[in-house]
Every structure is written in structure tokens, then in C-alpha cells.
Design an enzyme around this catalytic site. Sequence first.
Site, short mmCIF file in Angstrom:
data_model
loop_
_atom_site.label_atom_id
_atom_site.label_comp_id
_atom_site.label_asym_id
_atom_site.label_seq_id
_atom_site.Cartn_x
_atom_site.Cartn_y
_atom_site.Cartn_z
N HIS A 128 0.84 -1.20 0.00
CA HIS A 128 0.00 0.00 0.00
C HIS A 128 0.87 1.24 0.00
O HIS A 128 1.09 1.87 -1.03
CB HIS A 128 -0.95 -0.03 1.22
CG HIS A 128 -1.83 1.16 1.32
ND1 HIS A 128 -2.10 1.78 2.52
CD2 HIS A 128 -2.51 1.84 0.37
CE1 HIS A 128 -2.90 2.82 2.28
NE2 HIS A 128 -3.17 2.86 1.00
N CYS A 152 -0.62 0.25 9.64
CA CYS A 152 -0.74 1.64 9.20
C CYS A 152 -2.14 1.91 8.66
O CYS A 152 -2.79 2.87 9.06
CB CYS A 152 0.29 1.96 8.13
SG CYS A 152 1.97 1.97 8.77
N HIS A 153 -2.57 1.08 7.69
CA HIS A 153 -3.88 1.32 7.09
C HIS A 153 -4.74 0.07 7.02
O HIS A 153 -5.68 -0.01 6.25
CB HIS A 153 -3.71 1.93 5.70
CG HIS A 153 -2.83 3.15 5.70
ND1 HIS A 153 -1.50 3.08 5.38
CD2 HIS A 153 -3.07 4.42 6.07
CE1 HIS A 153 -0.96 4.28 5.52
NE2 HIS A 153 -1.88 5.12 5.95
N GLY A 154 -4.36 -0.96 7.81
CA GLY A 154 -5.21 -2.12 7.94
C GLY A 154 -5.25 -3.06 6.76
O GLY A 154 -6.34 -3.45 6.32
N PRO A 167 -6.47 -1.90 1.98
CA PRO A 167 -6.23 -1.06 0.80
C PRO A 167 -5.06 -1.49 -0.08
O PRO A 167 -4.93 -0.99 -1.18
CB PRO A 167 -5.94 0.32 1.42
CG PRO A 167 -5.37 0.01 2.77
CD PRO A 167 -6.02 -1.26 3.24
#
Lengths: 188, 284, 458
Positions: A128, A152-154, A167
Site C-alpha cells: 500500500h 498503518c492502514h489495515g 487497501p
Amino acid sequence: MATNTAATTEVSAAEEGVRRRDWIHIAALGTAGVGGASLLFPLVSQMAPSADVLAASTTEVDVGAIQPGQSIKASFRKQPLFVKRLTAEEIAKAKADDGASMRDPAKLADRTKAGHEDVLVTMGVCTHLGCVPLGAAEGENKGEFGGYFCPCHGSHYDVAGRIRKGPAPLNLQVPEYEFTSDTVIRVG
Amino acid sequence: MTIRLGGIIVGLAITAVLVLWSLLPGVYNYAFGPAPEKQPSYAFYEHGDGPDGGFAFDGAFGKWDYAQLQRGYQVYKEVCSACHSLKFVAFRNLKQLGYTEAEVDAEAAAWTVPGIDPATGEVTTRPGEPTDYFPSPYPNAVAAAAANNNAIPPDLSLMAKARHDGSNYIYDLLTGYGEPDPAKAAKVGFETPDGLYFNKHFPNVNIAMPQPLSDGQVTYADGTEASISQMSKDVAAFLTWTAEPSLVERRQTGWFVIIFLMFATTLAFLSYKQIWAGLKPKKK
Amino acid sequence: MSFAWAKQYEPQTALTKWLDEKLPLPRLVYNAVGAGYPVPRNLNYMWNFGVLAGFFLVVQIVTGVVLAMHYAANQAVAFGTVEHIMRNVNYGWMLRYAHANGASFFFIVIYLHIFRGFFYSSYKAPREMIWLLGVVIFLLMMATAFMGYVLPWGQMSFWGAQVITGLFSAIPLVGEPLQVWLLGGFAPDNAALNRFFSLHFLLPFVIAGVVILHIWALHIPGSSNPTGVEVKQESDTVPFHPYYTAKDGFGLGVILILFTAMVFFLPNALGHPDNYIEANPLSTPAHIVPEWYFWPFYAILRAFTGDLSIPFTGIVLIPAKLLGVIAMFGSILLWFILPWLDKSPVRSGHYRPMFRKFFWFGLIPCMIALFICGGAPAEEPYVVISQIATAYYFLHFLVILPIISQIEVPKPLPFSITEAVLGGAAPGGTSGGGKINPEGVVGGLPGTATDGSLQPAE
């Protein structure tokens, strides 16, 4: 008639003179512009990776000591490298998922070397935005699919390092490597 | 007005100081005083002229002679590297000498570089990789000094740029060993000090490095006869490359840039003359 | 600013009209270096060097900013990062050689610019402020160049830092602690290298600021010219653009050919081989010299070999070390009072027979001698020559110049620039400029001009 011709010649000569003069200025300015613009080339390319950075280095990792279910972190070209020895259940689970719907479909067999299907070598860089996913060290969050989880963003990766949720657009990258012996891999 | 008056006074004062306190005694000593004594060793120094025929890379159109650079690398590897490091050069750079990728890998692996045991973390050695730099023969400066009678062998990466006319200097130095003229030496009482060696092309003729080369010391793969002069020339060429790897590329770029600029300047001149043409008065 | 007949900026499009109302930047450029700046029509090639100096300032800032992306100011790695630039960074060798030789070319054009000013007395009223700012720029350049030379951390860098900061130790009482403070230690090391890097990055932007003031001050009286006669009428001038932009473009091409010849074919010719040896605090090179552009001033420093003492008593008034330092700084600082030392009503050296003789046969040989002595080892005969030349240097500026400006009989000046160019065809001029025109002499001075309306308005 004669005077007429003479006048025309004079006019066209004057026009030509004007045009020739303009041509010199345009050529001079154009050449200067080309010269100035070409100066940008070294100024821009000096920021690209230098020769020592581009020089491909290799890393040797001894995978013999890794127990099934364990992972180690190594460093390859200044980036983290995950080496994981899969357990029999994990291999079975990964193979079972080979046909599942995935963002970046890949089979476990394509992500490991023949004869060493239990050794999974991936870059430890989330596809990502480049964080290092959790799951390589003992006791870390392995995510919903039991592989790696990027906090960080799953992004959730499965046991084969394939993106399953979140993501990240691609699976964890498998670098170029080979087994130099039964227990040693050479990455790069 | 005060500034000018002050200026005149200060100017005269400075001149007076120079004239009275240093200029007159200086001139007097220069004209009538004893000539300053020079060390006797200066009488033995001879200026070298580099190898006969010069180097392939000399001049504005010079090119590398890759066979020569490879021979020079061999001399460095088999002779110089025993004492001298080459710390700014990496094995990968050898590709520029015309070696293939596989040859560079093999060449790098033939060197032993410092490493760390991945299991224990202990300091150890391993075969070199193309990304490694040439290893130093000594672990540190103290060891280098201790092994060489207190004279630290300098790093050779930049030697060809760190001396005036460096490429020729290296050749001259390596071929300048010998004995001082005995009659002349006896006359001025000159003796090479213990632990130093006579070299007529070294600035003070007493050098700490013993003569490194002897005829036939290396065996060239291309059959070139390994005379002292030939090896010196080859290693001088190699060290020129290590000091300035971009030398040939730089000159080629230079020709391109200068020709372009000459063209552009001609146009600029014509444009300038054209603009001023209408203005220039007819003289009388 | 500028003259009554200067062309006015007229925005043509809606966008430029809008911009002219909100931020008249195009107008500023138009008036500064565009068609809106009337310049004497008789400038010779010596007037090219101001623009060229500005060009090299830009070259130095651009290449310098780029080099700073790869350089590390730490004594352990500084030398290695410079080699990294030379060997690994894309076009790094080109950028570094351009920066190193760019400094030399900056000084070449600045010296020509300064000596143009000496010969044509560009420092005289009404241009004193331009001159003073110019001297400030020169001093800033010297400081910047010195600190930049320390950064590669070679042998010359290290010993240059040691010797130049040592100059300050000559100051009585505070000298020694001052040197330690400047270096942040007892010898040049990390602290010195880091602060030199910081200041070397900062000062060029300070220079750029003073350059703007220098150009601003220039636009109040307008450019000087080779006759030294002030602009009187419109026919004396041409617009800067296109006349002088074209001429400067050609001059730039010529100097760029010389510059690239140095960068690509003789990049190390102006440097010193010892600076390719990494700094070694335990060994001084046999022959240390500064960069070539400091040689004349370095010669003045070394010219003072004896203490200034009261004869036969042995009482030292000023020690030789301090004397040399005072003289070296004084040799440049005296340029600050030059406009008031030389009060001749005539500017141009062309019309000053005595001044011209002392310039060509006094000052120029003196500077050449100082230049040669500064680069030579401190041996005879160089010491004696540098002493004679130093004595003449101060004599020239402080004694000869004020005196000849009083006693000299100048040659007749042309009535106007137009007359000088057209050879007497201008209205009101004497034929061929051959006869004395007393009005011409004083007419060139501000405040005494016969026609006040022709004086530049602010």
C-alpha cells in the site's frame, strides 16, 4: 513595366532582409533555450539513485534453523525481508485458498520454490504505502487471515503473503532468490 | 579632505614601516648576505618526464587502453595491494576496465574482505562481492605504521591527482630507484639514511618504500614482457583510472558542449551585430 | 528612477494589466534590465562583467545546492562524500568541477569588474554607494570561497582553515580565544567543518541580497561609461533591451566557452594536488598556498617579516604577525574610502594622462607581482618583491592617487556621449572633441551640470 518590376524586387528584397534578421534572433534565442534546457538534464538526474545504490547487492540467509510456524526478518538492499517456514496446516490452508477470490490472484506454488514449498520469502514492505507489516515476530498481530497485518492502514495478508483485505493493491513481493544449498538462500 | 590627508599619512607610514624595518634589511641580505643553504640531497633530485611515448589517455582526444588498465590492475593486485589500500574503488568499478560481469564476480570473490559472522556477530572475513570496496591491507593506521617502519603507505585511489602531473609522477617514482653517484655523494657527504631508499625522482630523494618492482615480477596473461618500465607504466595508467574514472567520458562531453557553445555564440554574435547595426554611427 | 525619456512599461493583455496592478513584477524587470532602462550607448566590453558576475553567482548557487544534496559535513566522511559525488552520483563529477571552477571564474569576472571600476573611476560620485556595496560583495565572496574550500576536507582545506583562522589570533588580548571560538576547538575539526558548511550555504544568499542593493543603487544615477561624461540627452543612451541583452548574451557565450574548456579539460588546473589527500592534522604539506584568487592579499600578509619596533630600544610596538594581518585586511578595506581619496573631476582614465600611467605601469604590474609572490614559496627573491609591491600598493591608493587628482591636467572631454561616439556631429559639440571644452569637464559632474533637467530623476 520596368519600373514596376524594379519596385517589386526592391520590396521583396527588403522583406527577405527582415526575415533573415528575424531568423538570426530566433535561431540565437532557440539555441540558447536548447542549451539552457539541456542543463536541466544533469541537475535532474543527479537526484536519481547513484551508482553505488544501483549496484545490486545480494544477501545470504540461512533458513535451516527456522522452525515451522516461525519467521525471521533479514535485510535486503536496505529493506526488510521476511522468511517464514510454513506449518503443514498453513500450507494446506494456503492451497485451499488458491482458488478464492483475491485482489491479486496467485498460487502458493508460484510464490515458493519447488521442493521448498514450506519456505516463503517475501519483502517486508506493505504494497500500500510501504510500512513494515506485523506478523513476522512472535506474538505480533497476524491479521484476520493468519499471515501478516499492516497496522498503518489495515491491510491483511494471508499465510502466503497474499493481500486479502484492506487497501494494499498487490501481494507482498517475492524477491528473486535461489537455494544455494538445502538450508541457505541467496537473495538478489 | 580629512580622509585624503589621513590617507596620505597612513600610506606614507605603511611604506616607511616596510622600507625601514623589513625592506632594507631584506634587500641587503638578498644582495650581499650568504646564500641560503640547501640540503645536499637536492643535488641528486632529477625531474622525470614520464614514460616514452606518454599514455594513451594523454591529450584532449585521449582514450583508455583497456588492455593496459587490466595489466595495471594485475600489478596493483599482485604487488601494490600488499601495503597500499584503494578504498574509494569498488570491485563493481572493474567493469569499466572491460571485464565481463562474470569476470568481475570472480575477481571480487578472489579478494577477502572483512565481514561479520551472521550467527555469532563476530568479526570475520568473507569473499568479496562486486559491491564491496577494495580492502585495506592493514586494520588501522597504527598497524600500517608499525608494519612499515613508521611510514604509513598512502591510499592509492587518488594518487594520480594528489601529486603534480600524477600519472607521470607515479611512473617516474617507480623507475627512479638506484644508487646516488658515489663520487658526488662522497663530495657533499650525502648518505641515504637507514631505513630509507634512494630514489632520484622522489622530492627529497629518500623514500621509505623499498623498490617494489623487479623485472618479470608479474606474468601478464597477454604475453607483454613485464619489465620494470612496462609494469610502472601499466600501474600508473591504472591509478590514473582509479583517480579519475570519468576522464574519457568527461572530455567527450566537453567536446560536445564546446562545439555547441561555439555555434550558439556565433549566433549570439550575429544577433548582437544585427541589433546594433541600425545604431552604429557612420564615423564622419 | 532613471531618465525622463525612459520607455514606460505598458501591459498589453488583460492578464499583464491585472498583474501590473496587483504585483508589478514585469514592470520591475522591464525597468531594471529591460527596455525601460536607458544605458549609455558607448559601453565597451569591460561593461559586460557585471552581468557575467551575476551569472556565475547563479551558477554557484544552483550547483552548490545540488552538491549539498550529496555532501555530508562530518570530518569522518566529508572527504569520502566528495569522492562519492565524483564517482557514484549521476553527473556528480560535472557538477563538482563546475562548482570548483565556477568559483574561479566568479573571481575572474569580479576582478575584471573591479579593475574596470579602478580605471574608469566608477567609484566616484554619484556612484559611491554602488562601489561601497560592491566592496561588501567582494568581502562576502572571499569569506564564502574560503569556507567552501574547507569543505572537501583535504590537506589544503584543513591547513587553510588552520592558517586563516590563525590570522585572528594576531589580534592583541582577544586573539587566541577568538581563534578557538571561531573553530569551536583548538584545531579545525567537526565543529569548524559544520559551521563552515552552514555559513557557506547561507552567505551566497546574503551576497544575492547585496547584489540586489548594488543594482538598485546603480539604477539611481544609471550606468557609467568609458568617457566618464554623464548622460545628457536621449541620444546618449539606448534601451538596455535589446541592445545590451544581446551584447551580454554574446559575452556570456564567450566566457562559457572558456569556462567549459576548464571544467571538461583542465578541471584541476586551478586547484592544488594536495587537496586530494585527506586532511591529516599531524602533517602540514610542504608548500601551502590559498586558492589563486587570494594570492595578491596573501603576498601582502607575508610581506611583513619584521616587527615594528622603536629603533635601538628593542621595544616592539606592533609584532610582524599583526602588522601583516592589518595590512592584508587594510588593503581591501581602503577601497571603502577610495571615492574620497581620488577627487579628480574627471572620471575616465582615458582623459587622465598621469593617472593612466600610474595605472598601467604602477598598479597593474604591482598586482601581477603580488599575485606571483602570493603563489610562490616564502623564499627570496619573492619576499623582497612582495615587500616592494606591497609598499607600492599602499602608496598608490593612499598617496599617489590623492596627489595626482590635485596636480593632473586632464585631457579635453567630449561634450557628450553622443559627440564621443559620432565624432563631433552632435549639436553643441566641438569638432572631433579635439578642443578643450571647459563646460565638458565640469558638465560631467552632478550638481554642476548646465542643464539640470537632464540629470537623472530618482
